[in-house]
Design a protein around this motif. Structure first.
Motif, PDB file in Angstrom:
ATOM      1  N   TRP A  42     -27.733  20.934 -17.308  1.00  0.00           N
ATOM      2  CA  TRP A  42     -26.670  19.958 -17.400  1.00  0.00           C
ATOM      3  C   TRP A  42     -25.364  20.680 -17.563  1.00  0.00           C
ATOM      4  O   TRP A  42     -25.043  21.154 -18.651  1.00  0.00           O
ATOM      5  CB  TRP A  42     -26.925  19.028 -18.581  1.00  0.00           C
ATOM      6  N   ILE A  46     -21.668  14.082 -14.917  1.00  0.00           N
ATOM      7  CA  ILE A  46     -21.988  12.979 -15.809  1.00  0.00           C
ATOM      8  C   ILE A  46     -23.495  12.829 -15.923  1.00  0.00           C
ATOM      9  O   ILE A  46     -24.017  12.473 -16.958  1.00  0.00           O
ATOM     10  CB  ILE A  46     -21.303  11.692 -15.310  1.00  0.00           C
TER      11      ILE A  46
ATOM     12  N   TYR B 120     -25.553  11.319 -31.539  1.00  0.00           N
ATOM     13  CA  TYR B 120     -24.106  11.132 -31.362  1.00  0.00           C
ATOM     14  C   TYR B 120     -23.432  12.382 -30.817  1.00  0.00           C
ATOM     15  O   TYR B 120     -22.446  12.292 -30.094  1.00  0.00           O
ATOM     16  CB  TYR B 120     -23.455  10.643 -32.663  1.00  0.00           C
ATOM     17  N   MET B 121     -23.973  13.555 -31.169  1.00  0.00           N
ATOM     18  CA  MET B 121     -23.427  14.785 -30.585  1.00  0.00           C
ATOM     19  C   MET B 121     -23.628  14.776 -29.075  1.00  0.00           C
ATOM     20  O   MET B 121     -22.757  15.208 -28.317  1.00  0.00           O
ATOM     21  CB  MET B 121     -24.147  16.006 -31.157  1.00  0.00           C
ATOM     22  N   ILE B 122     -24.803  14.283 -28.631  1.00  0.00           N
ATOM     23  CA  ILE B 122     -25.074  14.234 -27.196  1.00  0.00           C
ATOM     24  C   ILE B 122     -24.122  13.263 -26.496  1.00  0.00           C
ATOM     25  O   ILE B 122     -23.651  13.514 -25.400  1.00  0.00           O
ATOM     26  CB  ILE B 122     -26.543  13.834 -26.943  1.00  0.00           C
ATOM     27  N   LEU B 123     -23.805  12.153 -27.189  1.00  0.00           N
ATOM     28  CA  LEU B 123     -22.925  11.160 -26.578  1.00  0.00           C
ATOM     29  C   LEU B 123     -21.463  11.561 -26.659  1.00  0.00           C
ATOM     30  O   LEU B 123     -20.726  11.458 -25.686  1.00  0.00           O
ATOM     31  CB  LEU B 123     -23.093   9.807 -27.272  1.00  0.00           C
ATOM     32  N   MET B 129     -21.929  13.094 -23.170  1.00  0.00           N
ATOM     33  CA  MET B 129     -21.937  12.266 -21.952  1.00  0.00           C
ATOM     34  C   MET B 129     -20.724  11.367 -21.867  1.00  0.00           C
ATOM     35  O   MET B 129     -20.048  11.307 -20.837  1.00  0.00           O
ATOM     36  CB  MET B 129     -23.167  11.369 -21.958  1.00  0.00           C
ATOM     37  N   LEU B 130     -20.448  10.636 -22.960  1.00  0.00           N
ATOM     38  CA  LEU B 130     -19.311   9.713 -22.924  1.00  0.00           C
ATOM     39  C   LEU B 130     -18.004  10.485 -22.856  1.00  0.00           C
ATOM     40  O   LEU B 130     -17.050  10.050 -22.211  1.00  0.00           O
ATOM     41  CB  LEU B 130     -19.328   8.800 -24.150  1.00  0.00           C
ATOM     42  N   LEU B 132     -17.541  13.275 -21.296  1.00  0.00           N
ATOM     43  CA  LEU B 132     -17.352  13.680 -19.902  1.00  0.00           C
ATOM     44  C   LEU B 132     -16.911  12.503 -19.039  1.00  0.00           C
ATOM     45  O   LEU B 132     -16.031  12.644 -18.190  1.00  0.00           O
ATOM     46  CB  LEU B 132     -18.651  14.287 -19.345  1.00  0.00           C
ATOM     47  N   ILE B 133     -17.530  11.348 -19.283  1.00  0.00           N
ATOM     48  CA  ILE B 133     -17.118  10.153 -18.526  1.00  0.00           C
ATOM     49  C   ILE B 133     -15.642   9.855 -18.815  1.00  0.00           C
ATOM     50  O   ILE B 133     -14.863   9.548 -17.913  1.00  0.00           O
ATOM     51  CB  ILE B 133     -18.001   8.938 -18.890  1.00  0.00           C
TER      52      ILE B 133
END
Lengths: 278, 285
Positions: A42, A46, B120-123, B129-130, B132-133
């Motif tokens: 990754w 996204i 939450y770290m991943i998001l 993810m968020l 990056l979005i």
């Protein structure tokens, strides 16, 4: 109020939207973790570049992870059994024969809420790190404190079951028919409170699987539980850690499903007896 | 006959002994030990109020208390508002769906501490993810969001308060009967005046009780904050743990004093909840 059909369907739409947003909010962290655990690589996109199950493979072949799961299972099973063995007779005796003394249990179940783990750990570290009972760093201290942590839930559930089946009347009837007290408890009460007790046991079990504070402060690396393993893994391999989180969540899911099934289960003949009464 | 049976009755109380011993060994005695330690000097001797004075006047600990209260207050209010809206929507559906939603909330209450911090770290972590979005779409508030700050911590606290608050708020709506609404509407009350004069006053004690439980829940929390920020973010629970099991030289006496202060706040929250519950009961709900 005039029955406005359009207003009603607007309301329905609104409530449906609210629930939809709530579900997305609640499941987004889980979904994100799931996606991360399945990602091969990754970089900056996204979505991940490819998918793989290798992270699950890596944790399930990691002896340290399996050992941590084994330890947590061991602590969970022992604690739940000990707690049930000690609490169920007490709750039964106080509920049926000494209702006035129940206040005692109500205070004892409040204790863990008044003294959260981070508070009660201090005295425990001081008392059990040295001296005659030096048990910090061992499984024994965890069983000791997890008992305190789960007893409120066992109490609540067993007491609810006892009042649903009218335990006092049942025991009196059994004794009148010549059963001894012990027999009345074993053959009449226990089978009837079994489902409620199982539900409480499963909930307790999932609490123990999620417990981190006590296991970090009182035991640390000497008896690594699942949560401690996860904490350590977080800083080494993020994707393996995400596979651990997803596995943990899957366990909660299964336990919750079982709880739902058992919760709907009614003691045999219980409902029909009530109908006859009416 | 009556005599033997009363002795038999008393004998049954023996089942209490193991429980009392256990509670003593792992809860009562350690708590008493901690209270005693909080009145000792740094060498564990004498009787002094010095640890409390230090705990309450030292800016580091004062700030920790303030931070804890602030983050707990904001997350409790936010969690409560979300739960009030969502629980009401839940009551509008069929029993089956309602049970499902309650089961989901119950399940998610287990998703706290280390797993939650990690998710939450991943998001929303620096490469989340968020995040990056947000970068892709040019939304700066998401792209530049710092999860390891007060705002980030508050966000994770709100997440675990919501399902807990739903479980506590949802039963309160059972106190409001459909017939009341119909009766009020028949007498010409608008939806707003129904809630203003009947709905909200009926819900209020339970809502305040829930609020105090949520406060206590957040004040005593440790795992989420620790997993997210280590010992960097200054909260009361983080300070207490650092004083007794951290890298610095341990100071059990000061740690105990801070823990007693935290416990007093927690007990006050529980008393308020109990008081509000009895208020609801007296109104016959």
């Amino acid at each position: 109020m005039k029955p406005k059909t359009s207003g009603k369907s607007d309301g329905r739409k609104w409530h449906g939207t609210v629930l939809g947003v709530l579900l997305v909010y609640l499941f987004l962290p889980v979904a994100g973790t799931l996606l991360f655990s399945l990602a091969r690589q990754w970089q900056d996109g996204i979505l991940p570049d490819g998918y793989t199950l290798q992270w699950y493979g890596s944790i399930f072949t990691d002896g340290r992870f399996l050992a941590a799961v084994g330890r947590t299972l061991l602590v969970g099973v022992i604690t739940v059994i000990v707690t049930l063995a000690l609490m169920v007779p007490v709750i039964f005796v106080l509920n049926v024969y000494f209702p006035k003394w129940e206040r005692l249990l109500q205070i004892s179940v409040l204790l863990p809420f008044a003294f959260p783990p981070v508070v009660s750990a201090i005295g425990l570290i001081k008392m059990y790190s040295s001296g005659p009972v030096a048990i910090t760093g061992t499984v024994w201290i965890l069983i000791g404190v997890y008992f305190i942590m789960i007893q409120p839930f066992i109490y609540q559930s067993v007491r609810n079951s006892l009042s649903t089946i009218n335990a006092k009347d049942l025991v009196e009837a059994a004794e009148m028919l010549g059963a001894s007290r012990m027999a009345a408890f074993r053959r009449v009460i226990l089978p009837n409170i079994l489902p409620g007790t199982l539900v409480a046991s499963l909930l307790s079990f999932s609490m123990i699987f999620g417990e981190f504070v006590m296991s970090r402060m009182l035991v640390g690396g000497q008896f690594e539980t699942v949560q401690m393993y996860l904490y350590n893994q977080m800083n080494t391999s993020g994707q393996a850690a995400s596979a651990v989180v997803v596995t943990y969540f899957a366990l909660i899911l299964v336990l919750s499903g079982l709880v739902l099934k058992l919760g709907a289960w009614k003691p045999k003949g219980y409902r029909s007896a009530q109908v006859e009464e009416e | 006959m009556a005599r033997t049976s009363s002795i038999q009755n008393k004998m049954m109380l023996l089942v209490l002994i193991p429980l009392l011993v256990w509670l003593g060994a792992f809860e009562l005695v350690p708590v008493l030990r901690m209270i005693a330690m909080s009145f000792q000097n740094n060498d564990g001797q004498g009787f002094t109020l010095g640890q409390y004075v230090k705990g309450l006047t030292n800016p580091l600990y004062g700030k920790a208390m303030l931070n804890s209260l602030k983050i707990s207050f904001i997350s409790s209010v936010a969690g409560l508002i979300i739960a009030l809206v969502c629980s009401y929507s839940i009551t509008r559906f069929t029993t089956k769906l309602r049970d499902r939603m309650i089961m989901i909330s119950n399940m998610i209450t287990n998703f706290v501490g280390v797993p939650l911090a990690f998710a939450y770290m991943i998001l929303l972590g620096s490469n989340g993810m968020l995040t990056l979005i947000g970068k892709e779409l040019g939304i700066r508030s998401i792209a530049g969001f710092d999860l390891y700050s007060e705002a980030g911590l508050t966000l994770t606290y709100i997440y675990y308060q919501v399902p807990m608050a739903i479980l506590l708020v949802y039963p309160l709506y059972n106190g409001i009967r459909e017939e009341w609404k119909e009766a009020a509407a028949m007498l010409g009350a608008s939806v707003w005046s129904f809630w203003r004069h009947i709905g909200i006053p009926v819900l209020l004690p339970g809502v305040l009780g829930t609020f105090s439980i949520l406060m206590a829940n957040a004040l005593g929390a440790y795992a989420t904050a620790y997993a997210l920020t280590g010992s960097n973010y200054n909260l009361l629970s983080i300070r207490i743990s650092a004083l007794v099991s951290g890298d610095i030289f341990p100071n059990f006496q000061l740690g105990s004093a801070l823990a007693v202060i935290l416990a007093v706040i927690m007990i006050a929250s529980l008393v308020i909840n109990e008081w509000m519950a009895s208020l609801s009961r007296r109104r016959g709900l």
